[in-house]
Motif scaffolding. Sequence first.
Motif, short mmCIF file in Angstrom:
data_model
loop_
_atom_site.label_atom_id
_atom_site.label_comp_id
_atom_site.label_asym_id
_atom_site.label_seq_id
_atom_site.Cartn_x
_atom_site.Cartn_y
_atom_site.Cartn_z
N SER A 82 10.73 -8.95 -2.81
CA SER A 82 10.24 -10.30 -3.11
C SER A 82 11.38 -11.30 -3.14
N TYR A 83 11.01 -12.57 -3.01
CA TYR A 83 11.98 -13.65 -3.07
C TYR A 83 11.39 -14.79 -3.87
N THR A 84 12.20 -15.33 -4.79
CA THR A 84 11.77 -16.44 -5.64
C THR A 84 12.74 -17.60 -5.51
N ILE A 85 12.21 -18.78 -5.30
CA ILE A 85 13.02 -19.98 -5.27
C ILE A 85 12.27 -21.08 -6.03
N GLY A 86 12.86 -21.54 -7.12
CA GLY A 86 12.13 -22.46 -7.98
C GLY A 86 10.90 -21.77 -8.54
N GLY A 87 9.75 -22.42 -8.44
CA GLY A 87 8.52 -21.81 -8.92
C GLY A 87 7.81 -20.97 -7.88
N LEU A 88 8.28 -21.01 -6.63
CA LEU A 88 7.62 -20.32 -5.52
C LEU A 88 8.10 -18.88 -5.41
N ASN A 89 7.16 -17.95 -5.20
CA ASN A 89 7.52 -16.56 -4.95
C ASN A 89 6.69 -16.00 -3.80
N ILE A 90 7.33 -15.18 -2.98
CA ILE A 90 6.65 -14.47 -1.91
C ILE A 90 7.11 -13.02 -1.95
N GLY A 91 6.29 -12.11 -1.43
CA GLY A 91 6.69 -10.72 -1.47
C GLY A 91 5.79 -9.84 -0.64
N VAL A 92 6.23 -8.60 -0.45
CA VAL A 92 5.44 -7.59 0.23
C VAL A 92 5.61 -6.28 -0.54
N THR A 93 4.51 -5.57 -0.74
CA THR A 93 4.53 -4.31 -1.49
C THR A 93 3.99 -3.18 -0.63
N ASP A 94 4.71 -2.06 -0.66
CA ASP A 94 4.26 -0.82 -0.05
C ASP A 94 3.75 0.07 -1.18
N TYR A 95 2.42 0.18 -1.29
CA TYR A 95 1.81 1.07 -2.27
C TYR A 95 1.63 2.46 -1.66
N TRP A 96 1.88 3.50 -2.46
CA TRP A 96 1.53 4.86 -2.05
C TRP A 96 0.76 5.51 -3.19
N PHE A 97 -0.40 6.07 -2.85
CA PHE A 97 -1.24 6.78 -3.82
C PHE A 97 -1.38 8.24 -3.39
N ASP A 98 -1.66 9.11 -4.36
CA ASP A 98 -1.83 10.52 -4.03
C ASP A 98 -3.21 10.80 -3.45
N ALA A 99 -4.05 9.79 -3.35
CA ALA A 99 -5.37 9.93 -2.71
C ALA A 99 -5.48 8.88 -1.62
N GLY A 100 -6.05 9.29 -0.48
CA GLY A 100 -6.17 8.35 0.63
C GLY A 100 -6.64 9.06 1.88
N LEU A 101 -6.09 8.66 3.03
CA LEU A 101 -6.53 9.20 4.30
C LEU A 101 -5.84 10.51 4.68
N ASP A 102 -4.74 10.82 3.99
CA ASP A 102 -4.01 12.06 4.28
C ASP A 102 -4.31 13.11 3.23
N PRO A 103 -5.05 14.17 3.56
CA PRO A 103 -5.41 15.19 2.57
C PRO A 103 -4.20 15.95 2.03
N ASN A 104 -3.06 15.90 2.75
CA ASN A 104 -1.86 16.59 2.30
C ASN A 104 -0.94 15.71 1.46
N CYS A 105 -1.35 14.46 1.25
CA CYS A 105 -0.63 13.53 0.36
C CYS A 105 0.84 13.37 0.73
N ARG A 106 1.14 13.29 2.04
CA ARG A 106 2.53 13.15 2.48
C ARG A 106 2.99 11.70 2.34
N TYR A 107 4.17 11.52 1.72
CA TYR A 107 4.69 10.17 1.53
C TYR A 107 5.13 9.54 2.85
N PHE A 108 5.75 10.33 3.73
CA PHE A 108 6.32 9.78 4.96
C PHE A 108 5.35 9.85 6.14
N LYS A 109 4.08 9.79 5.88
CA LYS A 109 3.08 9.74 6.94
C LYS A 109 2.53 8.32 7.00
N TYR A 110 2.74 7.65 8.13
CA TYR A 110 2.37 6.23 8.26
C TYR A 110 1.35 5.99 9.37
N ASP A 111 0.66 7.03 9.83
CA ASP A 111 -0.34 6.83 10.87
C ASP A 111 -1.39 5.83 10.41
#
Length: 234
Positions: A82-111
């Motif tokens: 994230s970046y903040t300047i004055g009152g303005l902030n922008i950012g990007v978040t990479d969320y990883w959960f143990d439940a999702g589209l990959d049944p093996n719960c691999r962190y480094f799988k980005y398909d």
Amino acid sequence: MGKMVLLGLGVMLCNITHAQDEVETTVSGDFVSSYIWRGQDLGSASLQPTFGVGYKGLSLSAWGNVGLTDPADTKEFDLTLSYTIGGLNIGVTDYWFDAGLDPNCRYFKYDTHGTNHLFEANIGYDFGIASLQWFTNLAGNDGIKQDGNRAYSSYMELVVPFNLSDITWSATAGAVPFATDFYGTNGFAVTNLSLRATKDIKVTDSFSIPIFGQVTANPCSQRAYLVLGFTLHP
């Protein structure tokens, strides 16, 4: 996209660490009775550690969640740039959960159609008396609309801080503007009405523990939650 984001985070972190004398660091851990996020119940008692570095408005942080009582509770690992300047902030978040589209719960799988990662962008402004934030999912394991297409799920939030007696308070109103099964909405819906109180409990002259309580109502799901927690930090 996931690999590009992680590469960018690494480059930023390398650049930041060259200026150690001006780098700000964050190390803390929250213990909460329930994991409530944007009006959604994601688990029972949890530990939520935070690690971060910042330099001249630019920050990189890691946040996680692990259940303490129920093995089935959400396990999560998030990276935010994230970046903040004055009152303005922008950012990007990479969320990883143990439940999702990959049944093996691999962190480094980005398909695109087989990952547990979710990428979210946000922009906001702090007006002093209140702050306003907008969040939108851009890629990864997002929700879908009623027609089955990607929802680009969004969430907006207004937070008003105030002090009453010797306690710090914040009131939050959050809403989902469009239909998405990610938040369980069929259109515009208010999903988060929260009131939080925080007070520092002095342990020694140099050490105190912030204790907080929060009541949250989700008018969309007709649910309400009460959370108690405390924070440990150096």
